[in-house]
Scaffold this motif. Structure first.
Motif, PDB file in Angstrom:
ATOM      1  N   ARG A  35      26.094  44.260  42.284  1.00 36.43           N
ATOM      2  CA  ARG A  35      26.193  42.830  42.562  1.00 36.43           C
ATOM      3  C   ARG A  35      26.288  42.032  41.279  1.00 36.43           C
ATOM      4  O   ARG A  35      27.070  41.104  41.153  1.00 36.43           O
ATOM      5  N   ALA A  36      25.457  42.428  40.291  1.00 37.39           N
ATOM      6  CA  ALA A  36      25.477  41.698  39.019  1.00 37.39           C
ATOM      7  C   ALA A  36      26.854  41.786  38.379  1.00 37.39           C
ATOM      8  O   ALA A  36      27.349  40.819  37.803  1.00 37.39           O
ATOM      9  N   SER A  37      27.497  42.962  38.511  1.00 34.71           N
ATOM     10  CA  SER A  37      28.833  43.093  37.934  1.00 34.71           C
ATOM     11  C   SER A  37      29.794  42.121  38.590  1.00 34.71           C
ATOM     12  O   SER A  37      30.615  41.498  37.919  1.00 34.71           O
ATOM     13  N   PHE A  38      29.693  42.007  39.898  1.00 32.77           N
ATOM     14  CA  PHE A  38      30.620  41.100  40.574  1.00 32.77           C
ATOM     15  C   PHE A  38      30.297  39.649  40.252  1.00 32.77           C
ATOM     16  O   PHE A  38      31.198  38.838  40.047  1.00 32.77           O
ATOM     17  N   THR A  39      28.996  39.336  40.183  1.00 30.04           N
ATOM     18  CA  THR A  39      28.645  37.973  39.784  1.00 30.04           C
ATOM     19  C   THR A  39      29.198  37.694  38.399  1.00 30.04           C
ATOM     20  O   THR A  39      29.796  36.649  38.151  1.00 30.04           O
ATOM     21  N   GLY A  40      28.980  38.671  37.487  1.00 29.97           N
ATOM     22  CA  GLY A  40      29.490  38.505  36.127  1.00 29.97           C
ATOM     23  C   GLY A  40      30.980  38.262  36.134  1.00 29.97           C
ATOM     24  O   GLY A  40      31.488  37.374  35.442  1.00 29.97           O
ATOM     25  N   LEU A  41      31.690  39.022  36.972  1.00 28.18           N
ATOM     26  CA  LEU A  41      33.145  38.857  37.034  1.00 28.18           C
ATOM     27  C   LEU A  41      33.506  37.458  37.524  1.00 28.18           C
ATOM     28  O   LEU A  41      34.335  36.773  36.934  1.00 28.18           O
ATOM     29  N   LEU A  42      32.842  37.030  38.609  1.00 25.55           N
ATOM     30  CA  LEU A  42      33.146  35.702  39.154  1.00 25.55           C
ATOM     31  C   LEU A  42      32.903  34.625  38.115  1.00 25.55           C
ATOM     32  O   LEU A  42      33.694  33.693  37.965  1.00 25.55           O
ATOM     33  N   VAL A  43      31.802  34.781  37.389  1.00 27.58           N
ATOM     34  CA  VAL A  43      31.463  33.793  36.378  1.00 27.58           C
ATOM     35  C   VAL A  43      32.524  33.780  35.281  1.00 27.58           C
ATOM     36  O   VAL A  43      32.973  32.728  34.823  1.00 27.58           O
ATOM     37  N   LEU A  44      32.963  34.984  34.905  1.00 27.26           N
ATOM     38  CA  LEU A  44      34.020  35.097  33.897  1.00 27.26           C
ATOM     39  C   LEU A  44      35.295  34.411  34.388  1.00 27.26           C
ATOM     40  O   LEU A  44      35.950  33.671  33.639  1.00 27.26           O
ATOM     41  N   LEU A  45      35.611  34.647  35.656  1.00 26.45           N
ATOM     42  CA  LEU A  45      36.811  34.020  36.212  1.00 26.45           C
ATOM     43  C   LEU A  45      36.672  32.504  36.205  1.00 26.45           C
ATOM     44  O   LEU A  45      37.633  31.784  35.914  1.00 26.45           O
ATOM     45  N   ALA A  46      35.456  32.026  36.514  1.00 28.42           N
ATOM     46  CA  ALA A  46      35.250  30.577  36.508  1.00 28.42           C
ATOM     47  C   ALA A  46      35.548  30.018  35.122  1.00 28.42           C
ATOM     48  O   ALA A  46      36.226  28.991  34.982  1.00 28.42           O
ATOM     49  N   ALA A  47      35.053  30.696  34.083  1.00 25.49           N
ATOM     50  CA  ALA A  47      35.298  30.226  32.717  1.00 25.49           C
ATOM     51  C   ALA A  47      36.784  30.225  32.420  1.00 25.49           C
ATOM     52  O   ALA A  47      37.339  29.278  31.860  1.00 25.49           O
ATOM     53  N   SER A  48      37.436  31.303  32.844  1.00 19.75           N
ATOM     54  CA  SER A  48      38.863  31.438  32.594  1.00 19.75           C
ATOM     55  C   SER A  48      39.641  30.336  33.312  1.00 19.75           C
ATOM     56  O   SER A  48      40.561  29.724  32.747  1.00 19.75           O
ATOM     57  N   ILE A  49      39.244  30.069  34.551  1.00 19.10           N
ATOM     58  CA  ILE A  49      39.915  29.015  35.310  1.00 19.10           C
ATOM     59  C   ILE A  49      39.739  27.672  34.619  1.00 19.10           C
ATOM     60  O   ILE A  49      40.681  26.883  34.497  1.00 19.10           O
ATOM     61  N   MET A  50      38.510  27.430  34.132  1.00 22.61           N
ATOM     62  CA  MET A  50      38.266  26.161  33.433  1.00 22.61           C
ATOM     63  C   MET A  50      39.184  26.024  32.232  1.00 22.61           C
ATOM     64  O   MET A  50      39.700  24.951  31.933  1.00 22.61           O
ATOM     65  N   MET A  51      39.361  27.135  31.524  1.00 21.42           N
ATOM     66  CA  MET A  51      40.181  27.075  30.331  1.00 21.42           C
ATOM     67  C   MET A  51      41.633  26.758  30.702  1.00 21.42           C
ATOM     68  O   MET A  51      42.253  25.870  30.108  1.00 21.42           O
ATOM     69  N   PHE A  52      42.143  27.461  31.701  1.00 20.94           N
ATOM     70  CA  PHE A  52      43.517  27.175  32.115  1.00 20.94           C
ATOM     71  C   PHE A  52      43.625  25.774  32.705  1.00 20.94           C
ATOM     72  O   PHE A  52      44.643  25.091  32.537  1.00 20.94           O
ATOM     73  N   ALA A  53      42.564  25.330  33.384  1.00 21.04           N
ATOM     74  CA  ALA A  53      42.582  23.969  33.928  1.00 21.04           C
ATOM     75  C   ALA A  53      42.670  22.949  32.794  1.00 21.04           C
ATOM     76  O   ALA A  53      43.394  21.954  32.889  1.00 21.04           O
ATOM     77  N   ALA A  54      41.926  23.217  31.717  1.00 21.87           N
ATOM     78  CA  ALA A  54      41.968  22.300  30.574  1.00 21.87           C
ATOM     79  C   ALA A  54      43.373  22.244  29.994  1.00 21.87           C
ATOM     80  O   ALA A  54      43.915  21.171  29.731  1.00 21.87           O
ATOM     81  N   PHE A  55      43.978  23.416  29.821  1.00 20.51           N
ATOM     82  CA  PHE A  55      45.346  23.437  29.291  1.00 20.51           C
ATOM     83  C   PHE A  55      46.299  22.718  30.240  1.00 20.51           C
ATOM     84  O   PHE A  55      47.195  21.989  29.810  1.00 20.51           O
TER      85      PHE A  55
END
Lengths: 211, 261, 584
Positions: A35-55
């Motif tokens: 579960r922690a791995s998947f949470t970690g992944l989701l969190v990573l994706l959130a960061a990535s989405i934020m970055m692309f959203a900023a761009f």
């Protein structure tokens, strides 16, 4: 205990020794780590989405206020690249499915194919950049080309991470070390790969309609 | 226990200086300035009372509930109280915001009166320039290639444009008292900020933008203009003056400037 | 995974390097972060004392200035550009390497896993990488002092075009500014890694019975801070990349057309300086809460512990943290009221800003409510927690002025702003760290810090910071702009010099008082009184294990949580509190 987000796979700390708890009363062996791995992944994706959203927001702001925006021509190889990436994602997904039904050899083949297709996509991106350069479009030529090179580059860097993860799983699989504990790695890296697919489609739409 | 005393003494000292006006605003020179001061004072009273009560209460609980051997009260809170003070603060904060919005609207939404005098403001590292249209009421064309600070042409006014022939440039700003002014704020290099304390007004000058900024000054006198956005190593020297003159003095000054050209 | 590896992972590594340098243990990493922040805070404070000195004595000749900065302080007299680069580095080091690092990555790393009953963070390797990446970022940042042109002078907000057009705009805007951006980009990466760990750990590794509503408020604060950091730093990273490209690759994201800098016409086109401000403050405002939320968590925990009372309105506190975190992403525009942004959006941002004041006020009420009817034990840790509340009120209340666009027409970029944010995100947050240090020191080292020294340090610091930062508000009211190297060029500022002089001496005395803390910290490690496992009679899980904690925190035992985090003053028992792991 440690989960297995990409880096921690490489770090190689073990699965939990016994039942760690899960706060809301649920507990189950490897469950928390997975579960922690998947949470970690989701969190990573959130960061990535934020970055692309900023761009992307920068893209639209910059596009809206400038009189120097010259559309960047879409190199034709991009369409090929897009299909390669989509196929790669589909192949990875098939691999994941056959693994669930226990077909290890088929999994190895499919997963390897998916990884190679991913690498091919990167090569194709390089060709696209070269083609644009040949037409006189560079990073600083005008805002449209700036964003094109920037976004494709950032995506490519993400993709390198994804390929590293896929490659790691692949090496483990070919060395027949894909125990149940590594299934998390399979699922996490596959999910990340699909995410990169989605980002790419988004970027293509951006370039085609607004680039 | 000493902590309670320290908190109270600090609170009283702070309130004393705030309400004693030892270091304070200069007197306002415009209607906006007076409105501003009224809003500031309202906010100061509201926050001052909250500040005093909160610090006093903190000191009081520290003093009263120090460990004197009696057991602590076992309670997890009180929802009524929570709802009460949430609503009270929300109303208070939004109320202040609403009364203040009138002042903001007067500066930014109402639009300058049509008879406003337009003055261009140009900032650069680390100086101000102001441009007045001549009798024709029009600003001449400018070109950055013609900029010549030594030659007295910081705007790069194009001599070939007849509308620019009578433009007056000045290193300080002079305005007639009581007349609505519309500043057109421009910057040549980095972000600067036009700030006159007595006007209670401030606005960034952003390169690539032309920002309209209206004001009316009623009180004659000379007031300092300070750059208020970090603009580089000379930021602290970027000073000019705003001179509010009588209409007659102003017209005389303009004529003198025109004659010198 | 074979069982022998599982077993090996469970033992403390024996080699020095694996144990103390490249350690995977969250406790060691937490301490590493703490010391990184401790180094940074003394560096940042040193810079601020030099700045204060220069503002009051701009012509003073100090021979060792010249030794440190041969060009910036030639002849021993500090130049304005050196002043500005000290200011930029002071702000940057304090915000990133102290306020972001210590309360979250330092204390959080050490105590989050223990407080939720986990053996480690979810991703230990990532955790180690995150620390060493932060360390690298600090090295790159400090290196900016030593490159030609020196450290950047564009302030910690690095507004373009000043920060984007290179050395034309001033010394320090060359390589120094580039290093600054690179350092911040690296730091953003490190923060993202940290955030992933904090969120996954809190959500998935809680011990049995540790429901979300039984989490200590510290953990809630760390969780929400991690979410803010995750979303904020991702955007800052993106913005940093754009700015770096503008500087190094001739793009025009932030640089508009028609610039004439130092009499040179630049070749850029059509960029928007405001775009940077939007992206920066989208990160920058949540950053304020990244700094203060962990302090709020620590204050809540300590007030409850030392008042021997449950936290007043635990749920309200949780909802307040959550709404601060949520609203924190919609108020960035209040930094930009004077920027040329649409005045209509200013109204929207102002309304949301006033809204975010409400949960902050709720927290204050609840802290006072927690003390009300308590039985207060005046330890140094508690003094700092109560000092935090006082400073939080003082610092927060000036926000009511600044949040109104109308009043900001005068206060923007004056010392009023400097006073406001130093009070709240500077010293209030640092009081949270002091409180945490005194509170958790016995758990980490097995020894207590000296209480007498602690109280002397507290009173000097508490009165000192009021003496430094309250007068800033008066200067602001008198219209004194910030970021001025000296005040000799304006007539009206001459009258304010006595206030500046007072602040400078207050700063020098307060900064010196921090040496007491430093001495106390290191002396107590060796010579402090030996602490029991639970010296404060506290309830959360870290106090149920030995001091210092064993390698895997709970020595193979898995705690089960049966109680809320703040069961103090419980009537009827032999002791006045119930630990979270006590039987039901």
């Amino acid at each position: 205990m440690p989960g297995s987000l990409t880096t921690d796979i490489a770090g190689g700390r073990g699965a939990p020794p016994s039942t760690p708890g899960f706060g809301d009363g649920d507990s189950g062996g490897r469950g928390a780590s997975r579960r922690a791995s998947f949470t970690g992944l989701l969190v990573l994706l959130a960061a990535s989405i934020m970055m692309f959203a900023a761009f992307t927001s920068a893209f639209f702001v910059r596009r809206g206020l400038s009189d120097d925006w010259v559309s960047t021509p879409m190199p034709r190889v991009l369409w090929l690249n897009t299909s390669v990436l989509l196929v790669s994602s589909a192949v990875i997904e098939m691999a994941r499915r056959v693994l669930r039904s226990g077909h290890r050899v088929a999994f190895n083949r499919l997963w390897t194919a998916g990884t190679i297709l991913g690498a091919l996509f990167l090569c194709g991106q390089y060709l696209a950049w070269r083609e644009l350069n040949a037409q006189g479009f560079y990073l600083a030529t005008n805002p449209s080309s700036s964003f094109f090179f920037l976004l494709t580059c950032v995506h490519a860097i993400h993709l390198l991470g994804g390929i590293t993860a896929l490659g790691y799983v692949d090496v483990q699989a070919l060395r027949l070390r894909l125990g149940p504990g590594k299934r998390t790695a399979v699922d996490v890296s596959a999910a990340f790969w699909h995410f990169l697919d989605a980002v790419w489609i988004f970027l293509m739409l951006l370039f085609v309609f607004w680039g | 226990m000493a902590l309670a005393a320290v908190i109270w003494v600090l609170t009283i000292a702070i309130c004393y200086v705030f309400f004693g006006h030892y270091w304070w605003f200069p007197p306002p020179i415009s209607q906006h300035g007076q409105d501003y001061d009224a809003q500031f004072n309202a906010t100061l009273w509201v926050t001052g009372i909250i500040f005093f009560l909160a610090q006093f209460a903190l000191g009081w609980v520290i003093f009263t509930y120090r460990d004197r051997g009696r057991p602590a009260r076992y309670t997890h809170g009180n929802n009524m109280l929570e709802a009460l003070w949430t609503t009270a603060t929300a109303l208070l904060f939004i109320g202040l915001m609403l009364t203040g919005s009138r002042i903001w609207a007067a500066v930014h939404f109402d639009g300058p009166p049509p008879d406003s005098m337009r003055i261009e403001v140009l900032s650069k590292q680390f100086a101000w320039s102001f441009r007045y249209a001549g009798p024709d009421g029009k600003f001449g064309r400018t070109d950055i290639k013609l900029i010549n600070d030594q030659g007295g042409n910081p705007f790069g006014i194009d001599d070939k444009d007849p509308a620019g022939k009578d433009d007056i440039t000045s290193a300080s700003i002079k305005v007639p008292a009581g007349k609505p002014i519309l500043l057109i704020l421009k910057s040549r290099d980095v972000i600067h900020n036009f700030f006159v304390r007595e006007l209670r007004l401030k606005q960034d000058l952003v390169p690539g933008m032309e920002i309209p900024f209206p004001f009316t000054a009623d009180q004659t006198g000379t007031y300092e203009v300070a750059c208020s956005e970090l603009c580089g190593l000379g930021h602290h020297q970027m000073r000019t003056t705003l001179e509010v003159m009588t209409e007659a003095d102003f017209n005389k000054w303009k004529l003198e400037q025109a004659a010198q050209k | 995974m074979s069982s022998s590896i599982v077993h090996a992972a469970h033992q403390a590594p024996t080699g020095f390097i694996r144990r103390y340098i490249f350690s995977l243990d969250h406790k060691v990493i937490g301490i590493q972060y703490y010391f990184l922040a401790l180094f940074s805070v003394f560096l940042g404070m040193g810079l601020s004392v030099l700045m204060r000195y220069h503002m009051v004595y701009p012509d003073a000749k100090v021979s060792w200035f010249e030794k440190l900065w041969p060009t910036g302080a030639a002849g021993g007299i500090m130049t304005p550009e050196l002043y500005l680069s000290l200011m930029t580095m002071h702000g940057t080091i304090m915000v990133f390497f102290v306020l972001t690092t210590a309360p979250q990555s330092g204390f959080g790393n050490y105590f989050l896993p223990i407080q939720i009953g986990a053996e480690d963070m979810a991703f230990p390797v990532l955790n180690m990488l995150s620390f060493w990446t932060t360390f690298l970022a600090l090295c790159v940042m400090v290196a900016a002092f030593f490159v030609p042109g020196g450290a950047p002078l564009a302030g910690w907000t690095v507004y373009p075009p000043l920060s984007a057009v290179g050395p034309l705009a001033g010394p320090g805007e060359g390589l120094g500014q580039s290093l600054w951006i690179i350092s911040i980009a690296i730091f953003s990466g490190a923060s993202l890694m940290g955030a992933i760990n904090f969120i996954a750990t809190t959500i998935d590794l809680r011990a049995k019975g540790m429901t979300m509503m039984r989490l200590p408020l510290t953990c809630w604060a760390w969780l929400v801070t991690a979410i803010l950091g995750l979303l904020g730093f991702a955007v800052l990273l993106a913005a940093g990349i754009l700015l770096l490209l503008d500087r190094m690759a001739e793009t025009s994201f932030f640089i508009p057309a028609g610039l004439v800098v130092s009499d040179q016409i630049l070749n850029h086109k059509g960029g928007s300086p405001l775009l940077w401000q939007h992206l920066f403050w989208f990160f920058g405002h949540p950053e304020v809460y990244i700094a203060i939320l962990p302090g709020m968590g620590v204050a809540s925990q300590l007030l409850s512990t030392f008042a021997r009372k449950p936290v007043f309105g635990y749920r309200a506190m949780v909802y307040a943290i959550l709404s601060i975190g949520f609203l924190g992403f919609f108020v960035w525009g209040h930094h930009m009221f004077m920027s040329g942004m649409s005045p209509y959006s200013a109204m929207a941002f102002a309304t949301l800003t006033m809204a975010i004041g409400v949960p902050s006020a709720i927290k204050t009420f609840n802290w006072i409510g927690t003390l009300w009817g308590g039985r207060i034990r005046f330890t140094s840790a508690m003094m700092f927690a109560m000092g935090f509340v006082s400073l939080f009120v003082t610092g927060g209340i000036s926000g009511i002025f600044l949040g109104q666009p109308a009043l900001d027409l005068y206060f923007h970029d004056t010392y009023f702003v400097v006073g406001h944010f130093h009070m709240i995100m500077g010293v209030a947050a640092i009081f949270g760290m002091f409180a945490g240090t005194f509170y958790w020191f016995p758990k980490v080292t097995g020894r207590l810090m000296n209480e007498t020294l602690g109280k002397i340090h507290f009173y000097l610091t508490f009165i000192g910071v009021y003496c430094i930062f309250t007068p800033m508000h008066w200067l602001g009211i008198a219209g004194n702009p910030r970021r001025y190297a000296d005040f000799t060029n304006f007539d009206f500022m001459g009258k304010l010099m006595p206030v500046h002089t007072f602040m400078t001496w207050a700063a020098i005395i307060t900064a010196s008082a921090q040496l007491i803390f430093l001495f106390n910290l290191f002396w107590s490690m060796k010579k402090g009184a030996v602490a029991t496992d639970n010296p404060w009679d506290a309830t959360t899980l870290e106090w149920g294990i030995p001091s210092p904690p064993p390698f895997d925190n709970f020595a193979g035992h898995h705690p089960v949580v049966n109680h809320g985090p703040y069961e103090y003053g419980v009537p009827g028992g032999a002791k006045d509190y119930l630990m979270q792991s006590d039987p039901p």
